[in-house]
Write a protein that holds these residues in place. Sequence first.
Motif, mmCIF file in Angstrom:
data_model
loop_
_atom_site.group_PDB
_atom_site.id
_atom_site.type_symbol
_atom_site.label_atom_id
_atom_site.label_comp_id
_atom_site.label_asym_id
_atom_site.label_seq_id
_atom_site.Cartn_x
_atom_site.Cartn_y
_atom_site.Cartn_z
ATOM 1 N N VAL A 48 -17.494 -8.540 -4.950
ATOM 2 C CA VAL A 48 -16.919 -7.679 -5.990
ATOM 3 C C VAL A 48 -15.744 -6.894 -5.437
ATOM 4 C CG1 VAL A 48 -17.353 -5.780 -7.546
ATOM 5 C CG2 VAL A 48 -19.107 -7.519 -7.189
ATOM 6 N N SER A 49 -15.959 -6.190 -4.365
ATOM 7 C CA SER A 49 -14.883 -5.422 -3.727
ATOM 8 C C SER A 49 -14.558 -6.064 -2.397
ATOM 9 C CB SER A 49 -15.335 -3.982 -3.508
ATOM 10 O OG SER A 49 -15.623 -3.359 -4.729
ATOM 11 N N VAL A 50 -13.287 -6.268 -2.150
ATOM 12 C CA VAL A 50 -12.886 -6.931 -0.920
ATOM 13 C C VAL A 50 -11.966 -6.030 -0.122
ATOM 14 C CG1 VAL A 50 -11.816 -8.941 0.107
ATOM 15 C CG2 VAL A 50 -13.082 -9.182 -2.028
ATOM 16 N N TYR A 51 -12.356 -5.783 1.085
ATOM 17 C CA TYR A 51 -11.510 -5.062 2.035
ATOM 18 C C TYR A 51 -11.417 -5.947 3.267
ATOM 19 C CZ TYR A 51 -13.040 -1.345 -1.077
ATOM 20 O OH TYR A 51 -13.332 -0.610 -2.179
ATOM 21 N N LEU A 52 -10.232 -6.092 3.784
ATOM 22 C CA LEU A 52 -10.035 -7.036 4.877
ATOM 23 C C LEU A 52 -9.170 -6.437 5.976
ATOM 24 C CD1 LEU A 52 -9.426 -10.019 2.517
ATOM 25 C CD2 LEU A 52 -11.229 -10.006 4.247
ATOM 26 N N PHE A 53 -9.464 -6.857 7.203
ATOM 27 C CA PHE A 53 -8.775 -6.340 8.383
ATOM 28 C C PHE A 53 -8.337 -7.496 9.281
ATOM 29 C CE2 PHE A 53 -10.269 -1.858 8.162
ATOM 30 C CZ PHE A 53 -11.271 -1.984 7.238
ATOM 31 N N TRP A 54 -7.261 -7.259 10.013
ATOM 32 C CA TRP A 54 -6.901 -8.100 11.150
ATOM 33 C C TRP A 54 -6.802 -7.194 12.380
ATOM 34 C CZ3 TRP A 54 -6.668 -13.165 12.174
ATOM 35 C CH2 TRP A 54 -6.584 -14.070 11.109
ATOM 36 N N TYR A 55 -7.502 -7.621 13.446
ATOM 37 C CA TYR A 55 -7.432 -6.935 14.722
ATOM 38 C C TYR A 55 -6.861 -7.898 15.757
ATOM 39 C CZ TYR A 55 -10.212 -2.794 13.502
ATOM 40 O OH TYR A 55 -10.658 -1.608 12.959
ATOM 41 N N TYR A 72 -6.228 -4.430 4.395
ATOM 42 C CA TYR A 72 -6.064 -4.454 2.949
ATOM 43 C C TYR A 72 -7.264 -3.743 2.335
ATOM 44 C CZ TYR A 72 -6.124 -6.029 -1.856
ATOM 45 O OH TYR A 72 -6.170 -6.057 -3.222
ATOM 46 N N LEU A 73 -6.964 -2.675 1.591
ATOM 47 C CA LEU A 73 -8.029 -1.965 0.877
ATOM 48 C C LEU A 73 -7.852 -2.104 -0.630
ATOM 49 C CD1 LEU A 73 -8.328 1.304 3.023
ATOM 50 C CD2 LEU A 73 -9.633 -0.821 3.219
ATOM 51 N N SER A 74 -6.597 -2.020 -1.094
ATOM 52 C CA SER A 74 -6.290 -2.181 -2.511
ATOM 53 C C SER A 74 -4.778 -2.192 -2.644
ATOM 54 C CB SER A 74 -6.894 -1.045 -3.341
ATOM 55 O OG SER A 74 -6.295 0.183 -2.986
ATOM 56 N N GLY A 75 -4.289 -2.367 -3.875
ATOM 57 C CA GLY A 75 -2.853 -2.273 -4.104
ATOM 58 C C GLY A 75 -2.129 -3.570 -3.840
ATOM 59 N N SER A 76 -0.949 -3.467 -3.275
ATOM 60 C CA SER A 76 -0.105 -4.637 -3.042
ATOM 61 C C SER A 76 -0.829 -5.678 -2.210
ATOM 62 C CB SER A 76 1.178 -4.217 -2.326
ATOM 63 O OG SER A 76 1.928 -5.365 -1.960
ATOM 64 N N THR A 77 -0.681 -6.916 -2.629
ATOM 65 C CA THR A 77 -1.385 -7.993 -1.932
ATOM 66 C C THR A 77 -0.702 -8.370 -0.626
ATOM 67 O OG1 THR A 77 -0.175 -9.643 -3.209
ATOM 68 C CG2 THR A 77 -2.341 -8.949 -4.052
ATOM 69 N N LEU A 78 0.534 -7.955 -0.435
ATOM 70 C CA LEU A 78 1.240 -8.212 0.820
ATOM 71 C C LEU A 78 1.155 -6.961 1.675
ATOM 72 C CD1 LEU A 78 2.921 -10.218 2.467
ATOM 73 C CD2 LEU A 78 4.963 -9.197 1.432
ATOM 74 N N PHE A 81 -3.123 -11.040 0.743
ATOM 75 C CA PHE A 81 -4.434 -11.179 0.111
ATOM 76 C C PHE A 81 -4.286 -12.112 -1.091
ATOM 77 C CE2 PHE A 81 -8.563 -10.307 -1.334
ATOM 78 C CZ PHE A 81 -8.536 -9.955 -2.672
ATOM 79 N N ASN A 82 -5.029 -13.210 -1.088
ATOM 80 C CA ASN A 82 -4.973 -14.183 -2.172
ATOM 81 C C ASN A 82 -6.366 -14.351 -2.748
ATOM 82 O OD1 ASN A 82 -4.943 -16.645 -3.699
ATOM 83 N ND2 ASN A 82 -3.040 -17.207 -2.678
ATOM 84 N N LYS A 83 -6.577 -13.725 -3.901
ATOM 85 C CA LYS A 83 -7.925 -13.719 -4.489
ATOM 86 C C LYS A 83 -8.338 -15.109 -4.954
ATOM 87 C CE LYS A 83 -10.722 -11.158 -7.811
ATOM 88 N NZ LYS A 83 -10.725 -10.062 -8.819
ATOM 89 N N SER A 84 -7.420 -15.859 -5.517
ATOM 90 C CA SER A 84 -7.787 -17.170 -6.059
ATOM 91 C C SER A 84 -8.187 -18.145 -4.962
ATOM 92 C CB SER A 84 -6.624 -17.738 -6.873
ATOM 93 O OG SER A 84 -5.502 -17.961 -6.036
ATOM 94 N N GLN A 85 -7.600 -17.981 -3.787
ATOM 95 C CA GLN A 85 -7.933 -18.856 -2.668
ATOM 96 C C GLN A 85 -8.859 -18.187 -1.664
ATOM 97 O OE1 GLN A 85 -4.452 -20.621 -0.892
ATOM 98 N NE2 GLN A 85 -3.644 -21.364 -2.840
#
Lengths: 118, 111
Positions: free
Chosen positions: B29-36, B50-56, B67-71
Amino acid sequence: GAGVSQSPSNKVTEKGKDVELRCDPISGHTALYWYRQRLGQGLEFLIYFQGNSAPDKSGLPSDRFSAERTGESVSTLTIQRTQQEDSAVYLCASSLATSSGGAMDTQYFGPGTRLTVL
Amino acid sequence: AQSVTQLDSQVPVFEEAPVELRCNYSSSVSVYLFWYVQYPNQGLQLLLKYLSGSTLVKGINGFEAEFNKSQTSFHLRKPSVHISDTAEYFCAVPGRRALTFGSGTRLQVQP
């Protein structure tokens, strides 16, 4: 300012011995995490502290592993009766834990302790 | 529980070439993503999140991720890499208490 520090940087021990690994988080960080990184693998969550309580110990692999934290500062991870499969880099991280989810806050990592069990 | 998959264990690339490191996440449902990033003999350092807002999302050292929700993807990119970018890169997603990391991608930049 000072980052997260860990000691020792390297530890070589014999199978069956106990070891203590230390983590000094960033001052003011209430959340503290321990992870394990085996050679060629990603990070494996071990335990999480909020203050000096550990609401989540689910990642500890066996009862030989334990951890404690003094106030909102130093934490010690203890491994009793070490086994060869315990050989790994043990990483500590801390965060401000400003969000209710905790894990969404930026975590700051220490350089790790490389443990080798002979 | 949410999880991430890094499809490439190693990515060799020549200096000044572009690079993409792939990360796919399990839908939630909610997606938060990190790169380390983990430089040799160092701890992990946050590249971007990425927490929200712009996908780039733009991060440090010229890296960005989309961030690409469809893929269900959050691939990391850099248009021109340097030797100093040689490191291990980890994609991560928040679990209940801590981060869940992918298995890592070793970026090897060759002169």
